[in-house]
Design a protein around this motif. Structure first.
Motif, PDB file in Angstrom:
ATOM      1  N   UNK A  98      -5.342  -2.644   0.868  1.00 16.75           N
ATOM      2  CA  UNK A  98      -4.383  -2.832   0.561  1.00 16.75           C
ATOM      3  C   UNK A  98      -3.566  -3.267  -0.754  1.00 16.75           C
ATOM      4  N   UNK A  99      -3.068  -2.573  -1.395  1.00 17.62           N
ATOM      5  CA  UNK A  99      -2.151  -3.158  -3.413  1.00 17.62           C
ATOM      6  C   UNK A  99      -1.546  -4.143  -3.075  1.00 17.62           C
ATOM      7  N   UNK A 100      -1.810  -5.046  -3.428  1.00 13.08           N
ATOM      8  CA  UNK A 100      -0.567  -5.778  -3.928  1.00 13.08           C
ATOM      9  C   UNK A 100       0.328  -5.642  -4.681  1.00 13.08           C
ATOM     10  N   UNK A 101       0.074  -5.292  -5.771  1.00 19.86           N
ATOM     11  CA  UNK A 101       0.943  -4.881  -6.634  1.00 19.86           C
ATOM     12  C   UNK A 101       1.646  -6.418  -7.715  1.00 19.86           C
ATOM     13  N   UNK A 102       1.723  -6.804  -6.747  1.00 18.40           N
ATOM     14  CA  UNK A 102       1.838  -8.653  -7.309  1.00 18.40           C
ATOM     15  C   UNK A 102       1.803  -9.367  -6.152  1.00 18.40           C
ATOM     16  N   UNK A 103       1.537 -10.463  -7.316  1.00 17.89           N
ATOM     17  CA  UNK A 103       0.017 -11.277  -6.539  1.00 17.89           C
ATOM     18  C   UNK A 103       1.169 -12.662  -6.410  1.00 17.89           C
ATOM     19  N   UNK A 104       2.224 -13.019  -7.022  1.00 22.73           N
ATOM     20  CA  UNK A 104       2.861 -13.845  -6.622  1.00 22.73           C
ATOM     21  C   UNK A 104       4.540 -13.211  -6.546  1.00 22.73           C
ATOM     22  N   UNK A 105       5.656 -12.662  -5.925  1.00 19.76           N
ATOM     23  CA  UNK A 105       4.941 -13.096  -4.619  1.00 19.76           C
ATOM     24  C   UNK A 105       4.138 -12.535  -4.311  1.00 19.76           C
ATOM     25  N   UNK A 106       3.674 -13.220  -3.081  1.00 20.20           N
ATOM     26  CA  UNK A 106       2.057 -12.290  -2.177  1.00 20.20           C
ATOM     27  C   UNK A 106       3.243 -12.254  -0.887  1.00 20.20           C
ATOM     28  N   UNK A 107       3.197 -10.619  -1.066  1.00 24.97           N
ATOM     29  CA  UNK A 107       3.625  -9.577   0.323  1.00 24.97           C
ATOM     30  C   UNK A 107       2.772 -10.310   1.676  1.00 24.97           C
ATOM     31  N   UNK A 108       2.996 -11.056   2.382  1.00 25.62           N
ATOM     32  CA  UNK A 108       1.967 -11.892   3.116  1.00 25.62           C
ATOM     33  C   UNK A 108       2.327 -10.507   4.346  1.00 25.62           C
ATOM     34  N   UNK A 109       3.829 -10.183   5.027  1.00 23.47           N
ATOM     35  CA  UNK A 109       3.782  -9.115   5.475  1.00 23.47           C
ATOM     36  C   UNK A 109       3.658  -8.163   5.500  1.00 23.47           C
ATOM     37  N   UNK A 110       2.896  -7.408   5.034  1.00 29.13           N
ATOM     38  CA  UNK A 110       2.019  -5.729   4.290  1.00 29.13           C
ATOM     39  C   UNK A 110       1.163  -6.436   4.791  1.00 29.13           C
ATOM     40  N   UNK A 111      -0.105  -7.464   4.250  1.00 25.84           N
ATOM     41  CA  UNK A 111      -1.023  -7.797   4.498  1.00 25.84           C
ATOM     42  C   UNK A 111      -1.157  -7.960   5.772  1.00 25.84           C
ATOM     43  N   UNK A 112      -0.251  -8.698   6.557  1.00 27.29           N
ATOM     44  CA  UNK A 112      -0.783  -9.832   7.993  1.00 27.29           C
ATOM     45  C   UNK A 112      -0.238  -7.886   9.073  1.00 27.29           C
ATOM     46  N   UNK A 113       0.053  -7.427   8.317  1.00 24.25           N
ATOM     47  CA  UNK A 113       0.495  -6.789   9.583  1.00 24.25           C
ATOM     48  C   UNK A 113      -0.718  -5.310   9.537  1.00 24.25           C
ATOM     49  N   UNK A 114      -1.217  -4.783   8.747  1.00 25.82           N
ATOM     50  CA  UNK A 114      -2.694  -4.538   8.277  1.00 25.82           C
ATOM     51  C   UNK A 114      -3.692  -4.921   9.059  1.00 25.82           C
ATOM     52  N   UNK A 115      -3.522  -6.031   8.970  1.00 25.36           N
ATOM     53  CA  UNK A 115      -5.030  -7.385   9.704  1.00 25.36           C
ATOM     54  C   UNK A 115      -4.772  -6.599  11.038  1.00 25.36           C
ATOM     55  N   UNK A 116      -3.171  -7.096  11.656  1.00 28.30           N
ATOM     56  CA  UNK A 116      -2.862  -6.898  13.241  1.00 28.30           C
ATOM     57  C   UNK A 116      -3.435  -5.406  13.525  1.00 28.30           C
ATOM     58  N   UNK A 117      -3.612  -4.010  13.056  1.00 30.11           N
ATOM     59  CA  UNK A 117      -3.421  -3.077  13.591  1.00 30.11           C
ATOM     60  C   UNK A 117      -5.527  -2.879  12.779  1.00 30.11           C
TER      61      UNK A 117
END
Lengths: 321, 330
Positions: A229-248
């Motif tokens: 996951x490339x955050x691109x923006x650290x603020x705001x931080x896209x928690x949803x994309x991170x969480x979806x990935x960790x869910x996988x």
């Protein structure tokens, strides 16, 4: 034809200057010299009066930008090196970052920070400042890892009504290439799946994305599928994309070139643990630079920051846990 | 001057009664200089006042009620309880709200002047007000140098009130006179007696005119004495007694009154009537603001950036505590 990360930054600035008469560039040596890294090469000729050399006064550069933003202009401030932005820190975090909240007057400034380590640059020309600025309310902090993002995120930053800390990575300037400049981009604030996988998520940003992708390739040969996951923006931080990935994947390794105390990796892990603890199959891990100033000598520098080798080692340990 | 003095005395008494959140900072002793600065500017100019510029703010056009609302934390004030006391302004109207870091407003004024020049708006002057303490900061140096390099119409007004909080001039700088610094920046300097109302009224418009006519940045150093503490929490026991009895220690408001009576612009009875009228006005405004609503944490948007969709909503952020003092009960 190909375009480098640095050329993308120059092209984005040229386009911003051409399309918006409110835009101007102010920074040390950005005029006829074209900037220390040539990110403003020839722009003064194309846009006379709108690309201005500043005295070596980071504080006053930022103060001037705030005043100009109040008047409705859109300054792009080039800090010659991200490290030197600390000399303008007060104006960034106390003036630019508080203006909107205090007065409801927006403060549209882009502060370009050429940062990150390169061999031989040493303690004062290598720093990563994203965590420091992300800590302060009132700033947007962007960390492009690709040529496409260097271009599209910079244009998005100029269009934004808020002060943006734009963290460019010097290591990517000349070597990272794309076929062409992008026509469309992910929206600002959205993270990008740089590689899909199911065994482990590496969350990272800026130059470390490329280290992580190399690790994913390497571990692929061992039968592991690594998601990056490339955050691109650290603020705001896209928690949803991170969480979806960790869910996988159920496993999280967070990598940052910055120092370990606090910072982006700590923030990502704190969020995943507090909001998605039950998604994890193993304790989340983080990998950062060592907690010392950035060393000068290449032998020391290569051991100071995370590399594909150290990331791969951390990933293997996590995959086995 | 009178309005600023009376209003600030009233606010100080509210502070002593425990009715003000945060500090109270008076302009006592600096009103002549400050009001002359405010009067020298046009409404279309740029003004970055500092903590002792209550008089200059009024002269520049700030309604008294803005000062009172900011001190009392009214939701209807320009800062709506988000910032207080001397931190107030309307940036878009060229009236810049100070941050606490000294010297930091100079380059912001430069930026406004720079932008107006770029936009082709002529005849603008920007005045930044600082004290002797600010002259030791890096921001002061960078800001003044930047104005000189860009040849901006900046007036940098330095009120040398002899003490930066408790620190006397000789621990603040080692040059003979602050005015000597100007030459190093290639800037013209004017020195005035800040206790002399007529001199302030004469010099400041002339200095502002020089900047307006393209004379480049102008520095003004005014000698005066702070006739109060740094803030109302400070008894100023450190001020040397000999200062208080010297010419520097005279009260500029009394000087102004005497000068105006000498000029026969006003007589003692009229002055007394002004005082009564001013007291009544201040009382009226304070009574009105005291009835105004305080900021409500439940109605705050808690948003530090303009772009709403980029605001982070984190589960770990601190929720508004309904038990906080002053918070309405759910």
């Amino acid at each position: 034809m190909s375009v480098t990360y640095l050329e993308a930054i120059r092209a984005a600035q040229a386009r911003a200057l051409a399309e918006d008469p409110r835009v101007f560039i102010y920074g040390q040596d950005v005029g006829a010299f074209g900037g220390a890294f040539k990110a403003t090469k020839n722009l003064i000729a194309e846009f006379p009066g709108r690309v201005l050399d500043a005295p070596i006064s980071e504080d006053a550069m930022m103060g001037l930008a705030v005043g100009a933003a109040i008047e409705g202009l859109r300054p792009i401030i080039e800090m010659q090196f991200a490290d030197f932005s600390t000399a303008g820190f007060n104006q960034i975090v106390n003036q630019a970052a508080t203006l909107f909240w205090r007065t409801q007057v927006p403060c549209p400034i882009v502060i370009r920070l050429p940062g990150g380590g390169t061999s031989g640059s040493g303690p004062f020309h290598s720093q990563n400042m994203e965590a420091v600025y992300a800590h302060y309310p009132g700033l947007v902090v962007l960390t492009p890892a690709t040529v496409e993002d260097a271009y599209s995120l910079l244009l998005a930053a100029v269009a934004l009504e808020d002060p943006v800390i734009f963290c460019e990575h010097k290591l990517l300037y000349y070597h990272l290439k794309a076929e062409a400049l992008p026509n469309e981009a992910l929206p600002l604030g959205k993270a990008r799946l740089a590689r899909e996988g199911r065994d482990l998520t590496i969350v990272t940003y800026s130059a470390m994305v490329h280290e992580a992708l190399a690790v994913a390739q390497e571990l692929c040969l061992e039968g592991w599928e690594i998601e990056v996951v490339d955050l691109r923006s650290v603020k705001p931080l896209d928690t949803d994309t991170v969480m979806a990935s960790v869910a996988r994947t159920g496993r999280l390794l967070c990598v940052g070139e910055s120092w370990p105390w606090g910072g982006v990796t700590a923030e990502v892990i704190a969020r995943v643990v507090s909001e998605g603890f039950d998604l994890l199959d193993a304790p989340p891990q983080r990998l950062n630079a060592k907690d010392t100033p950035v060393p000068f000598h290449p032998n020391l520098w290569a051991a100071h920051r995370p590399t594909a080798r150290s990331i791969a080692a951390a990933a293997r340990t996590l995959l086995r846990s | 001057m009178l309005l600023a003095r009376v209003a600030e005395e009233k606010i100080a008494s509210l502070y002593r009664a425990g009715k003000i959140h945060g500090g109270v900072f008076l302009g006592r002793g600096q009103e002549a200089l400050s009001v002359a600065a405010g009067l020298a500017l046009r409404k279309s100019d740029v003004f970055a006042p500092l903590i002792r510029d209550g008089a200059g703010r009024l002269a520049f056009g700030e309604p008294l009620i803005d000062a009172v609302r900011t001190y009392l934390g009214s939701r209807l004030g320009p800062m709506r309880g988000r910032d207080g006391n001397v931190h107030r302004g309307y940036p878009r109207e060229g009236y810049l709200p100070m941050i606490s870091h000294l010297g930091a407003m100079i380059s912001v004024v430069n930026g406004v002047l720079f932008a107006r020049r770029m936009k082709g708006i002529p005849d603008v002057v920007g005045l930044a007000s600082v004290g002797d303490g600010a002259t030791s900061t890096g921001s002061f140096h960078e800001g003044l140098n930047q104005a000189a390099v860009e040849r901006l119409p900046l007036v940098l007004l330095i009120a040398n009130n002899q003490y930066a909080y408790s620190t006397p001039n000789h621990r603040q700088f080692a040059c003979r006179d602050l005015a000597d610094k100007a030459a190093g920046y290639g800037v013209t300097c004017h020195t005035i007696d800040g206790t002399d109302f007529m001199e302030c009224l004469r010099v400041l418009p002339a200095v502002v005119a020089r900047a307006r006519e393209g004379g480049g940045p102008q520095m003004v150093v005014a000698r005066l004495l702070r006739l109060c503490g740094h803030g109302e929490h400070d008894d100023a026991g450190y001020i040397a007694p000999e200062f208080k009895t010297s010419a520097l220690g005279r009260d500029c408001l009394h000087v102004a009154e005497e000068q105006m009576m000498q000029e026969q612009a006003v007589n003692a009875a009229e002055l007394e009537a002004w005082r009564t009228e001013t007291m009544e006005k201040v009382e009226r405004v304070i009574a009105r603001v005291q009835r105004e609503p305080a900021p409500d944490p439940f109605q705050e948007d808690w948003r530090a950036i303009q772009t709403a969709h980029l605001v982070e909503v984190s589960a770990s952020a601190n929720p508004v505590d309904s038990r906080a003092p002053g918070a309405p009960q759910p």
